[in-house]
Design a protein around this motif. Structure first.
Motif, short mmCIF file in Angstrom:
data_model
loop_
_atom_site.label_atom_id
_atom_site.label_comp_id
_atom_site.label_asym_id
_atom_site.label_seq_id
_atom_site.Cartn_x
_atom_site.Cartn_y
_atom_site.Cartn_z
N UNK A 345 0.79 -1.23 0.00
CA UNK A 345 0.00 0.00 0.00
C UNK A 345 0.82 1.27 0.00
N UNK A 346 2.11 1.19 -0.27
CA UNK A 346 2.98 2.37 -0.26
C UNK A 346 3.25 2.83 -1.69
N UNK A 347 3.08 4.11 -1.94
CA UNK A 347 3.39 4.68 -3.25
C UNK A 347 4.87 5.02 -3.29
N UNK A 348 5.66 4.09 -3.79
CA UNK A 348 7.11 4.26 -3.79
C UNK A 348 7.58 5.29 -4.83
N UNK A 349 6.69 5.76 -5.71
CA UNK A 349 7.09 6.72 -6.74
C UNK A 349 7.02 8.16 -6.24
N UNK A 350 6.49 8.38 -5.03
CA UNK A 350 6.34 9.74 -4.50
C UNK A 350 7.69 10.38 -4.22
N UNK A 351 7.71 11.71 -4.19
CA UNK A 351 8.96 12.44 -3.92
C UNK A 351 9.47 12.15 -2.51
N UNK A 352 8.56 11.96 -1.57
CA UNK A 352 8.91 11.52 -0.23
C UNK A 352 7.81 10.59 0.25
N UNK A 353 8.16 9.70 1.16
CA UNK A 353 7.23 8.66 1.58
C UNK A 353 7.13 8.65 3.10
N UNK A 354 5.92 8.56 3.61
CA UNK A 354 5.68 8.39 5.05
C UNK A 354 4.78 7.18 5.22
N UNK A 355 5.19 6.23 6.03
CA UNK A 355 4.40 5.02 6.22
C UNK A 355 4.72 4.44 7.59
#
Length: 486
Positions: A345-355
């Motif tokens: 469920x993580x959008x790894x293409x984002x400029x930054x990631x919070x999970x």
């Protein structure tokens, strides 16, 4: 000059303290000591949680897939709890570091009695607590995990908190203080409160904590505590205005006499205090040990009060450190936070990631996310490895590297977030509609599972985060933790 207990006196007190603990624990959930744990490479480790793979304590990983994760209450009952970064824990394990039990051991729980000064020192239940704000701290301690506070300056007198950490002697002020590894805001005021510290003086059954003018606490069995030893005890909130405070119950020790007889390895991490170069002895978390002949250590660092991990054995009445590990150079010993597990469920293409992974908030700038993650679809299960450091509030790990793999062991701990489709308390099972794929997951729980909210009170449709391990040869998740999704 500060006095510390003799080696023989300390050992005899450990034996007596063990007896007291076993008697007091019989009325509740019992002791975490395990019968017959002494063979096959068994051991006990006391230190701070520095990450999750299974569980990582001061840089050493223990398989916790079948372990109990509990904390002792004021009645001696062991209650299931969630493991969190910075907690002080006691791990009993066997074989290849397979944990049988993990006991969370807070040092203080109760009201802040004085807010932080400019040096980061505050008071909880009248005991001095130092917040570590930088990874460059002189003691080589990790920055304090602040949970529920944006910054240390937000902590105010009257706030209810739970504090974990290592006790260290401040020679400039002639008192002991707790260097906090974790300070967490509590939603409700605990009663009784948990008070702890180092015995500075003994007056019959009264122990004076942490300094010549420290808090007087009455109710310790005569002879059960020696000057220089670390203690924890529960005290009724209604009696906090009195002196001395009256103990309702004494908490179990971190290192116990039986550990040295029943376990092949006993390790203790903390801050060095009272180092004596002539005798090569040092106090760690209230235990004085002698460096074995031939053991090489940075003795100047011990004298400065830096972080140390000692492996203990016994020679007659002497506690001996047969190995000494210190932070610096290639010895990380938990300075780097590591979090590993399966999620989706993580959008790894984002400029930054919070999970969230293993119940721990992760923040990662795109520059530290490896290509192995960028290629993963958000609906696909993936094994994620995070390395970084704890900065800011909430125990969030700021990642220095994030790597992913779609090939992993079936025993890897898995995290999912979704909505409850159904829950069957009689059969201890639930079904979860996983986000974002919409897949339906079946999960079951047992007596080791921690629920943030009682399962009978969880309504269908509620969003929750679950953690567990897939049962071998099946698609059913064996739950270790269930918490409400933020």
């Amino acid at each position: 000059m500060k006095s510390f207990p003799s080696l023989s006196a300390a050992l005899s007190r450990v034996v007596l303290a063990l007896a007291v603990f076993l008697v007091s624990a019989c009325g509740g959930g019992g002791s975490t000591d395990l019968a017959g744990v002494g063979s096959g490479g068994s051991g006990v480790a006391s230190g701070s949680v520095s990450g999750f793979g299974s569980v990582i304590v001061d840089g050493v990983e223990y398989d916790d897939s079948a372990a109990t994760r509990q904390a002792e209450d004021a009645n001696g009952v062991l209650l299931n709890v969630a493991l969190k970064l910075g907690q002080r824990v006691r791990v009993v394990y066997a074989g290849a570091r397979v944990a049988a039990s993990i006991e969370v051991q807070a040092q203080l729980a109760g009201p802040v009695t004085q807010g932080p000064a400019a040096d980061g020192v505050l008071q909880v239940l009248g005991q001095r607590v130092r917040i570590v704000s930088s990874s460059d701290d002189a003691t080589r301690s990790n920055p304090t995990v602040l949970d529920g506070f944006a910054t240390a300056s937000a902590i105010q007198a009257g706030d209810e908190v739970e504090v974990h950490g290592a006790w260290a002697y401040d020679s400039t002020q002639g008192l002991w203080l707790l260097v906090a590894s974790r300070l967490e805001r509590l939603a409700t005021a605990p009663d009784p409160v948990l008070i702890g510290g180092v015995a500075s003086a003994i007056e019959g059954t009264v122990v004076r904590l942490n300094g010549a003018a420290g808090t007087r606490v009455d109710g310790f069995p005569a002879g059960s505590v020696a000057v220089g030893e670390t203690v924890r005890a529960w005290v009724a909130r209604s009696g906090l205005a009195g002196s001395p405070l009256v103990v309702q119950r004494v908490a179990g020790a971190e290192i116990r006499a039986s550990d040295l007889d029943a376990s092949s390895t006993v390790s203790l991490s903390g801050l060095a205090s009272g180092y004596d170069a002539a005798s090569r002895t040092v106090v760690v978390q209230g235990v004085r040990v002698k460096l074995a002949d031939g053991v090489v250590a940075d003795e100047a660092a011990l004298a400065r009060g830096e972080f140390v991990c000692v492996e203990l054995s016994r020679s007659g009445s002497t506690l001996v450190a047969r190995s000494v590990k210190q932070r610096g150079g290639s010895s990380d010993l938990g300075r780097t936070a590591e979090v590993k597990g399966v999620t989706r469920g993580i959008d790894w293409t984002a400029a930054s990631v919070a999970f969230t992974l293993r119940g721990t908030a992760i923040r990662a700038d795109g520059s530290v996310i490896d290509a192995t993650c960028r290629a993963v679809n958000a609906t696909t299960d993936v094994y994620v490895e995070v390395r970084g450091s704890v900065l800011g509030s909430g125990g969030a790990v700021t990642a220095s590297s994030v790597r992913c793999s779609q090939s992993y062991s079936g025993s890897a701990t898995t995290d999912y977030t979704g909505s409850l489709e159904s829950i069957d308390t009689a059969n201890r099972s639930l079904r979860l509609r996983v986000s974002p794929s919409g897949a339906l997951l079946t999960a079951r729980w047992d007596g080791r599972t921690y629920f943030e909210q009682h399962p009978a009170s969880l309504p269908v449709g509620l969003r929750v985060e679950v953690e567990g391990v897939m049962d071998q040869g099946s698609s059913t998740l064996r739950l270790t933790r269930v918490r409400l999704a933020d």
